[in-house]
Design a protein around this motif. Structure first.
Motif, short mmCIF file in Angstrom:
data_model
loop_
_atom_site.label_atom_id
_atom_site.label_comp_id
_atom_site.label_asym_id
_atom_site.label_seq_id
_atom_site.Cartn_x
_atom_site.Cartn_y
_atom_site.Cartn_z
N HIS A 14 0.83 -1.51 0.13
CA HIS A 14 -0.02 0.17 0.25
C HIS A 14 1.14 0.49 0.23
O HIS A 14 0.57 2.01 -0.89
N GLU A 15 1.70 1.42 1.40
CA GLU A 15 2.83 2.88 0.89
C GLU A 15 3.51 2.46 -0.30
O GLU A 15 3.48 3.58 -0.43
N LEU A 44 0.92 4.26 -3.15
CA LEU A 44 1.24 5.59 -2.99
C LEU A 44 2.19 6.84 -3.66
O LEU A 44 2.01 7.29 -3.80
N ALA A 94 -2.69 8.16 -8.04
CA ALA A 94 -3.00 7.64 -6.72
C ALA A 94 -3.13 8.38 -5.04
O ALA A 94 -3.09 9.45 -4.33
N GLU A 103 -5.76 7.69 -1.51
CA GLU A 103 -5.63 6.44 -0.55
C GLU A 103 -6.82 6.08 -0.48
O GLU A 103 -7.20 4.73 -0.09
N GLU A 134 -6.83 4.26 -3.09
CA GLU A 134 -5.66 2.83 -3.66
C GLU A 134 -5.87 1.74 -2.53
O GLU A 134 -5.51 1.15 -2.79
#
Length: 134
Positions: A89-90, A93, A99, A101, A104
């Motif tokens: 996830h990070e 981003l 992206a 949040e 995403e």
């Protein structure tokens, strides 16, 4: 029919609802107990795996990749490696200019990494070509 319903009649609203009703705990979900670190080559594209090298290279050069490349090439490989979902996830981003949040995170943790145990999708990357992550 499913693609029409999800995209036209409320897919983004569903994703937004997941995000706003499940946060902040949603970001910590890890239903499969994946705990491997994200490989360093995700940040450089320096890998012998041609499909990964090409997708990550394009991502690093343009800050963009098609959602199939995102979730089904880089995402599925991370799933197979057992990468900690929050790291995937990070990474998304950090590397994708589009992206956001709230869109995403549910797509990555729910659909690509199955970290929410099936809230977003019945199996990892169960999606239609018309959906988007960014």
């Amino acid at each position: 029919m499913e693609g029409f319903v999800r995209q036209i009649l409320g897919w983004r609203e569903y994703v937004r609802g997941i995000y706003w009703t499940r946060m902040p705990g949603y970001a910590e979900l890890n239903a499969l107990g994946a705990d491997a670190p994200l490989p360093a080559w995700y940040w450089t594209g320096a890998t012998d795996l041609r499909c990964q090298r090409e997708v990550i290279g394009q991502t690093l050069e343009h800050g963009y990749a098609h959602h199939i490349q995102r979730l089904m090439v880089t995402g599925l490989y991370a799933l197979l490696l057992g990468v900690q979902p929050k790291q995937v996830h990070e990474w998304y981003l950090a590397v994708y200019v589009d992206a956001v949040e709230w869109v995403e995170l549910p797509n990555t943790l729910g659909m690509s990494q199955y970290a929410d145990g099936g809230l977003m999708a019945s199996s990892p990357t169960r999606r239609r070509a018309s959906t988007s992550t960014g």
